[in-house]
Design a protein around this motif. Structure first.
Motif, PDB file in Angstrom:
ATOM      1  N   PHE A  70      10.214 -15.488   3.244  1.00 10.04           N
ATOM      2  CA  PHE A  70       9.525 -14.764   4.318  1.00 10.04           C
ATOM      3  C   PHE A  70       9.300 -13.307   3.924  1.00 10.04           C
ATOM      4  CE2 PHE A  70       9.537 -12.151   8.141  1.00 10.04           C
ATOM      5  CZ  PHE A  70       8.612 -12.793   8.942  1.00 10.04           C
ATOM      6  N   TRP A  71      10.359 -12.660   3.421  1.00 10.02           N
ATOM      7  CA  TRP A  71      10.228 -11.258   3.035  1.00 10.02           C
ATOM      8  C   TRP A  71       9.394 -11.088   1.773  1.00 10.02           C
ATOM      9  CZ3 TRP A  71      10.981  -7.249   5.977  1.00 10.02           C
ATOM     10  CH2 TRP A  71      11.792  -7.391   7.098  1.00 10.02           C
ATOM     11  N   TYR A  72       9.401 -12.119   0.926  1.00  8.44           N
ATOM     12  CA  TYR A  72       8.506 -12.106  -0.237  1.00  8.44           C
ATOM     13  C   TYR A  72       7.058 -11.988   0.220  1.00  8.44           C
ATOM     14  CZ  TYR A  72       5.416 -14.434  -3.607  1.00  8.44           C
ATOM     15  OH  TYR A  72       4.359 -14.760  -4.413  1.00  8.44           O
ATOM     16  N   GLY A  73       6.696 -12.715   1.273  1.00  8.40           N
ATOM     17  CA  GLY A  73       5.335 -12.631   1.803  1.00  8.40           C
ATOM     18  C   GLY A  73       4.997 -11.229   2.283  1.00  8.40           C
ATOM     19  N   ILE A  74       5.930 -10.626   2.998  1.00  5.70           N
ATOM     20  CA  ILE A  74       5.691  -9.259   3.508  1.00  5.70           C
ATOM     21  C   ILE A  74       5.531  -8.269   2.347  1.00  5.70           C
ATOM     22  CG2 ILE A  74       6.756  -7.337   4.762  1.00  5.70           C
ATOM     23  CD1 ILE A  74       7.967  -9.350   6.674  1.00  5.70           C
ATOM     24  N   ILE A  75       6.425  -8.355   1.366  1.00  8.80           N
ATOM     25  CA  ILE A  75       6.365  -7.432   0.231  1.00  8.80           C
ATOM     26  C   ILE A  75       5.089  -7.652  -0.577  1.00  8.80           C
ATOM     27  CG2 ILE A  75       7.488  -6.819  -1.951  1.00  8.80           C
ATOM     28  CD1 ILE A  75      10.167  -7.430  -0.570  1.00  8.80           C
ATOM     29  N   ALA A  76       4.670  -8.918  -0.696  1.00 10.05           N
ATOM     30  CA  ALA A  76       3.441  -9.213  -1.441  1.00 10.05           C
ATOM     31  C   ALA A  76       2.222  -8.602  -0.758  1.00 10.05           C
ATOM     32  CB  ALA A  76       3.266 -10.727  -1.579  1.00 10.05           C
ATOM     33  N   ILE A  77       2.207  -8.639   0.577  1.00 10.81           N
ATOM     34  CA  ILE A  77       1.107  -8.019   1.319  1.00 10.81           C
ATOM     35  C   ILE A  77       1.090  -6.509   1.069  1.00 10.81           C
ATOM     36  CG2 ILE A  77       0.220  -7.500   3.625  1.00 10.81           C
ATOM     37  CD1 ILE A  77       1.298 -10.251   4.494  1.00 10.81           C
ATOM     38  N   LEU A  78       2.264  -5.879   1.159  1.00  7.50           N
ATOM     39  CA  LEU A  78       2.351  -4.434   0.908  1.00  7.50           C
ATOM     40  C   LEU A  78       1.954  -4.105  -0.530  1.00  7.50           C
ATOM     41  CD1 LEU A  78       5.714  -3.593   2.742  1.00  7.50           C
ATOM     42  CD2 LEU A  78       3.384  -3.065   3.495  1.00  7.50           C
ATOM     43  N   ALA A  79       2.369  -4.966  -1.474  1.00  7.26           N
ATOM     44  CA  ALA A  79       2.011  -4.745  -2.876  1.00  7.26           C
ATOM     45  C   ALA A  79       0.506  -4.827  -3.072  1.00  7.26           C
ATOM     46  CB  ALA A  79       2.715  -5.769  -3.768  1.00  7.26           C
ATOM     47  N   GLY A  80      -0.124  -5.776  -2.379  1.00  6.67           N
ATOM     48  CA  GLY A  80      -1.579  -5.893  -2.467  1.00  6.67           C
ATOM     49  C   GLY A  80      -2.290  -4.653  -1.939  1.00  6.67           C
ATOM     50  N   ILE A  81      -1.780  -4.121  -0.831  1.00  7.62           N
ATOM     51  CA  ILE A  81      -2.374  -2.913  -0.248  1.00  7.62           C
ATOM     52  C   ILE A  81      -2.207  -1.721  -1.194  1.00  7.62           C
ATOM     53  CG2 ILE A  81      -2.191  -1.255   1.646  1.00  7.62           C
ATOM     54  CD1 ILE A  81      -1.361  -3.619   3.439  1.00  7.62           C
ATOM     55  N   ILE A  82      -0.979  -1.564  -1.724  1.00  5.51           N
ATOM     56  CA  ILE A  82      -0.714  -0.446  -2.634  1.00  5.51           C
ATOM     57  C   ILE A  82      -1.577  -0.548  -3.887  1.00  5.51           C
ATOM     58  CG2 ILE A  82       1.046   0.604  -4.115  1.00  5.51           C
ATOM     59  CD1 ILE A  82       3.112  -0.185  -1.979  1.00  5.51           C
ATOM     60  N   SER A  83      -1.720  -1.762  -4.406  1.00  2.00           N
ATOM     61  CA  SER A  83      -2.549  -1.966  -5.601  1.00  2.00           C
ATOM     62  C   SER A  83      -3.997  -1.591  -5.339  1.00  2.00           C
ATOM     63  CB  SER A  83      -2.466  -3.428  -6.052  1.00  2.00           C
ATOM     64  OG  SER A  83      -1.149  -3.770  -6.407  1.00  2.00           O
ATOM     65  N   ASN A  84      -4.498  -2.003  -4.182  1.00  2.00           N
ATOM     66  CA  ASN A  84      -5.884  -1.698  -3.829  1.00  2.00           C
ATOM     67  C   ASN A  84      -6.103  -0.191  -3.680  1.00  2.00           C
ATOM     68  OD1 ASN A  84      -8.579  -2.940  -2.861  1.00  2.00           O
ATOM     69  ND2 ASN A  84      -8.081  -1.492  -1.230  1.00  2.00           N
ATOM     70  N   VAL A  85      -5.128   0.486  -3.060  1.00  3.21           N
ATOM     71  CA  VAL A  85      -5.241   1.937  -2.843  1.00  3.21           C
ATOM     72  C   VAL A  85      -5.227   2.679  -4.174  1.00  3.21           C
ATOM     73  CG1 VAL A  85      -4.058   3.962  -1.912  1.00  3.21           C
ATOM     74  CG2 VAL A  85      -4.298   1.911  -0.503  1.00  3.21           C
ATOM     75  N   THR A  86      -4.277   2.327  -5.053  1.00  4.52           N
ATOM     76  CA  THR A  86      -4.153   3.055  -6.318  1.00  4.52           C
ATOM     77  C   THR A  86      -5.310   2.760  -7.264  1.00  4.52           C
ATOM     78  OG1 THR A  86      -2.741   1.272  -7.177  1.00  4.52           O
ATOM     79  CG2 THR A  86      -1.645   3.195  -6.214  1.00  4.52           C
ATOM     80  N   ALA A  87      -5.755   1.503  -7.288  1.00  8.25           N
ATOM     81  CA  ALA A  87      -6.794   1.120  -8.252  1.00  8.25           C
ATOM     82  C   ALA A  87      -8.194   1.504  -7.801  1.00  8.25           C
ATOM     83  CB  ALA A  87      -6.730  -0.382  -8.519  1.00  8.25           C
ATOM     84  N   GLU A  88      -8.497   1.328  -6.506  1.00  9.73           N
ATOM     85  CA  GLU A  88      -9.865   1.533  -6.025  1.00  9.73           C
ATOM     86  C   GLU A  88     -10.018   2.783  -5.161  1.00  9.73           C
ATOM     87  OE1 GLU A  88     -11.482  -1.966  -4.274  1.00  9.73           O
ATOM     88  OE2 GLU A  88     -10.863  -3.287  -5.903  1.00  9.73           O
ATOM     89  N   THR A  89      -9.183   2.894  -4.131  1.00 13.43           N
ATOM     90  CA  THR A  89      -9.331   4.040  -3.214  1.00 13.43           C
ATOM     91  C   THR A  89      -9.102   5.362  -3.934  1.00 13.43           C
ATOM     92  OG1 THR A  89      -8.540   2.637  -1.402  1.00 13.43           O
ATOM     93  CG2 THR A  89      -8.601   5.023  -1.013  1.00 13.43           C
ATOM     94  N   LEU A  90      -8.010   5.438  -4.700  1.00 14.48           N
ATOM     95  CA  LEU A  90      -7.709   6.665  -5.434  1.00 14.48           C
ATOM     96  C   LEU A  90      -8.433   6.728  -6.773  1.00 14.48           C
ATOM     97  CD1 LEU A  90      -3.865   6.983  -4.719  1.00 14.48           C
ATOM     98  CD2 LEU A  90      -5.777   8.079  -3.526  1.00 14.48           C
TER      99      LEU A  90
END
Length: 349
Positions: A70-90
């Motif tokens: 369950f927590w793996y799912g939550i962390i994976a979602i946060l990891a996806g958001i962080i990856s998107n922010v660092t790679a594309e947004t920033l």
């Protein structure tokens, strides 16, 4: 081995900063080694601590891994958001998420060094002897062989799906990041569903069988909807089928972890689990190589059809495992009852 994972994966992340082909190739090799350690070492250490060192009830293992999934799912979602922010947004590019990943990997290594006690397992054999002994154990015990085959078949379908979902769902305007987040939510739902079914009396082996049935149904749907001239409705139906598959995966991880803890001997747990991954990697690589064939590349239904065959075969073998596992437990229970009766008789005398 856990510390080795953090070191190897650190080097793997650092190789992404290079544009040299051979450095990137070496990074992928290291990534494969680290992934193998990730899926065996941590589980083996925990099961040993749970059962051998602390003597907790084995029934808690499935619930523990349900919570971790369950927590793996939550962390994976946060990891996806962080990856998107660092790679594309920033705008730092595709290598940025790997640099960010260095922080949790290093923290993991420090926590292991500071808080874990060593569990050496079987230290009597060398590397080669230990590997061969693990292979002998698999073929000597029907339960281990059946469970390992079921795991290899199911995880082959899972990893093939990882490479197929993007070309099936991507219409040019599909928000792939949101799709990935939906998949992670479904894994969380699956882990919660595992806990509910366990509390209602379903055995882990039966839950594993239900996972295979759900995956088979998902693959069967995609055998029709993933056609080359797929309509928008077909794409939506494929997406729903993929969500069902992810729910099954969320149920699968805690179920298979508990069953492995029951049938694989503690002294060779990580070794046997690594052998399980060999046929899975062969099947997955074979499927990916087939995607270079023009006919298969243009019509993904062929690959989904192969996955359907694998999942149906897994369902059949899971039924055989359930019978063998049930018989083994019954014989153990009978032996314990006889022993208790003998002890009671002695006390009465």
């Amino acid at each position: 081995m856990a510390i080795s994972f953090t070191v190897i994966y650190t080097f793997c992340c650092l190789t992404k900063l290079s544009s040299n082909f051979w450095w990137l190739f070496a990074g992928q090799v290291l990534c494969g080694i680290a992934t193998s350690l990730l899926f065996t070492t941590f589980e083996s250490w925990y099961v040993s601590e749970h059962s051998e060192r602390h003597g907790f009830p084995s029934e808690w293992i499935g619930i523990t891994f349900s919570i971790s999934t369950f927590w793996y799912g939550i962390i994976a979602i946060l990891a996806g958001i962080i990856s998107n922010v660092t790679a594309e947004t920033l705008g730092y590019g595709p290598a940025a998420p790997f640099v960010v990943a260095l922080l949790p990997v290093v923290v993991c290594g420090v926590m292991v060094m500071k808080t874990w006690e060593e569990n050496y397992g079987n230290r009597k054999s060398g590397l080669c002897g230990s590997c061969l002994e693990g292979l002998r154990i698999i073929f000597r015990d029907e339960q281990i062989l059946l469970l390992g085959t079921v795991q290899s078949l199911l995880e082959s379908c899972m990893y093939i799906f990882v490479f197929l979902w993007t070309p099936v769902l991507d219409t040019g305007t599909t928000p792939l990041g949101m799709v990935f987040s939906c998949f992670m939510v479904c894994i969380m739902v699956g882990s919660a569903l595992f806990s509910i079914l366990s509390h209602r009396g379903f055995t882990e082996a039966n839950i594993l069988k239900n996972c295979l049935v759900m995956i088979s149904a998902s693959m069967a749907v995609c055998c029709y909807t993933a056609r080359p001239d797929a309509t928008s409705l077909d794409t939506v139906i494929s997406f729903i089928a993929f969500l069902v598959l992810e729910v099954a995966i969320g149920m699968y991880f805690p179920a298979i972890t508990y069953l492995r803890s029951q049938v694989i001997p503690e002294s060779h747990r990580a070794n046997v689990m690594n052998w399980f991954r060999v046929p899975m990697n062969v099947i997955t690589c074979g499927a990916l190589l087939c995607l270079h064939v023009e006919t298969i590349s243009n019509d993904k239904r062929i690959v989904f059809g192969a996955c359907l065959v694998l999942s149906l075969l897994g369902t059949f073998l899971c039924n055989r495992f359930i019978l063998a596992f049930r018989d083994e437990n019954a014989s153990k229970k009978g032996g314990i009852d006889i022993e208790n009766d003998v002890k009671s008789g002695k006390k009465l005398q």
